[in-house]
Design an enzyme around this catalytic site. Structure first.
Site, PDB file in Angstrom:
ATOM      1  N   TYR A  57      29.948  32.582  36.562  1.00 58.03           N
ATOM      2  CA  TYR A  57      30.490  32.659  37.918  1.00 58.03           C
ATOM      3  C   TYR A  57      29.382  32.778  38.968  1.00 58.03           C
ATOM      4  CZ  TYR A  57      34.951  33.831  35.597  1.00 58.03           C
ATOM      5  OH  TYR A  57      36.074  33.841  34.815  1.00 58.03           O
ATOM      6  N   HIS A 115      32.688  32.945  26.435  1.00 59.66           N
ATOM      7  CA  HIS A 115      33.458  32.313  27.509  1.00 59.66           C
ATOM      8  C   HIS A 115      34.227  31.077  27.021  1.00 59.66           C
ATOM      9  CE1 HIS A 115      33.332  31.884  32.182  1.00 59.66           C
ATOM     10  NE2 HIS A 115      34.514  31.576  31.710  1.00 59.66           N
TER      11      HIS A 115
END
Length: 284
Positions: A57, A115
């Site tokens: 992110y 992830h």
């Protein structure tokens, strides 16, 4: 005229022998810079105690700054971050974790997730690296994100015990097979994009149920998730008003009746919104 303060909402836990995690958290994807820090500070001031971020992110510095500025004791916060799929070799995973801890200015993560799966990953080596980090106290528990059922079975076959699976899940996308796998094992299922990235606001059935309960369709969609055993939701919400609105879904979860739930259950469940070219075969 000053508006009266709202009664704080007590956010329940999804709790098992593997994990105890607040069922509503703050998703921070695309919340960066000053906006990202302010969003974290605002959420914690409202009573959120679960914050979700990721190395990918690019906002861990801002999330860490928001955590520090909020003045909430670290032990009261459930903090999640993630390692990207190109960093799953043991040494690279360790570097990514240490980088996340440094940027977040925290000595440990409550949850550390893979992830996305990588086609060529050495899953036993990944698990060994995660368990090593856990034994050293760098992470309290670990889990995975975007793993289909076949990979969850593979984890069990090698003796691994993830605490959490994070996947896209909302009122227009079924995850029944994964829920039926996770819940009996005490694995929390965290729903990202739980509001269909805002698209559920236009869903007529959700609008009708919302009018019945004096709520928005997005609150209804969130409440439908929160009422489910071992299901956690992490809607992204940068504005205080949105964060507060999401909190109101917590008491609404207990007010949805059997007819409401049946109508939501009957909606189409094939509207996946997150499907990048590196995604796994979801049916594998």
């Amino acid at each position: 005229m000053t508006q009266p303060a709202e009664t704080p909402v007590a956010i329940p836990l999804a709790e098992s022998s593997r994990i105890a995690i607040p069922k509503l958290g703050l998703g921070t994807w695309k919340l960066a810079g000053a906006e990202g820090q302010a969003a974290v500070e605002s959420a914690l001031a409202l009573g959120y105690r679960h914050v979700d971020t990721a190395d990918r992110y690019g906002n861990e510095v801002e999330v860490g700054a928001g955590l520090a500025a909020a003045g909430v004791a670290r032990g009261e916060i459930f903090l999640t971050s993630k390692v990207w799929y190109d960093n799953l070799a043991p040494e690279a995973l360790r570097r990514s974790l240490e980088g996340s801890l440094r940027k977040l200015t925290t000595p440990y993560l409550d949850l550390f997730l893979v992830h996305w799966p990588a086609p060529d990953m050495d899953l036993p080596a990944v698990v060994a690296a995660l368990e090593a980090a856990r034994s050293e106290g760098l992470i309290r528990r670990w889990g995975v994100s975007n793993f289909p059922l076949g990979l969850m079975r593979r984890l069990e076959e090698i003796g691994a015990a993830p605490a959490c699976l994070q996947v896209e899940y909302h009122a227009l996308l079924s995850q029944r097979a994964l829920l039926e796998w996770c819940v009996p094992r005490g694995i929390a299922l965290t729903a990202y994009s739980p509001l269909g990235q805002g698209a559920l606001a236009e869903q007529p059935v959700l609008q009708e149920i919302g009018r019945k309960h004096g709520a928005s369709p997005l609150q209804v969609a969130l409440a439908w998730l929160l009422r489910q055993e071992m299901v956690v939701a992490i809607p992204k919400a940068g504005r205080r008003e949105s964060q507060q609105a999401n909190l109101r879904a917590v008491p609404l979860a207990a007010k949805l009746d059997a007819a409401d739930v049946a109508r939501i259950d009957a909606l189409p469940k094939d509207r996946r919104r997150v499907n990048p070219d590196f995604a796994p075969d979801w049916n594998a």
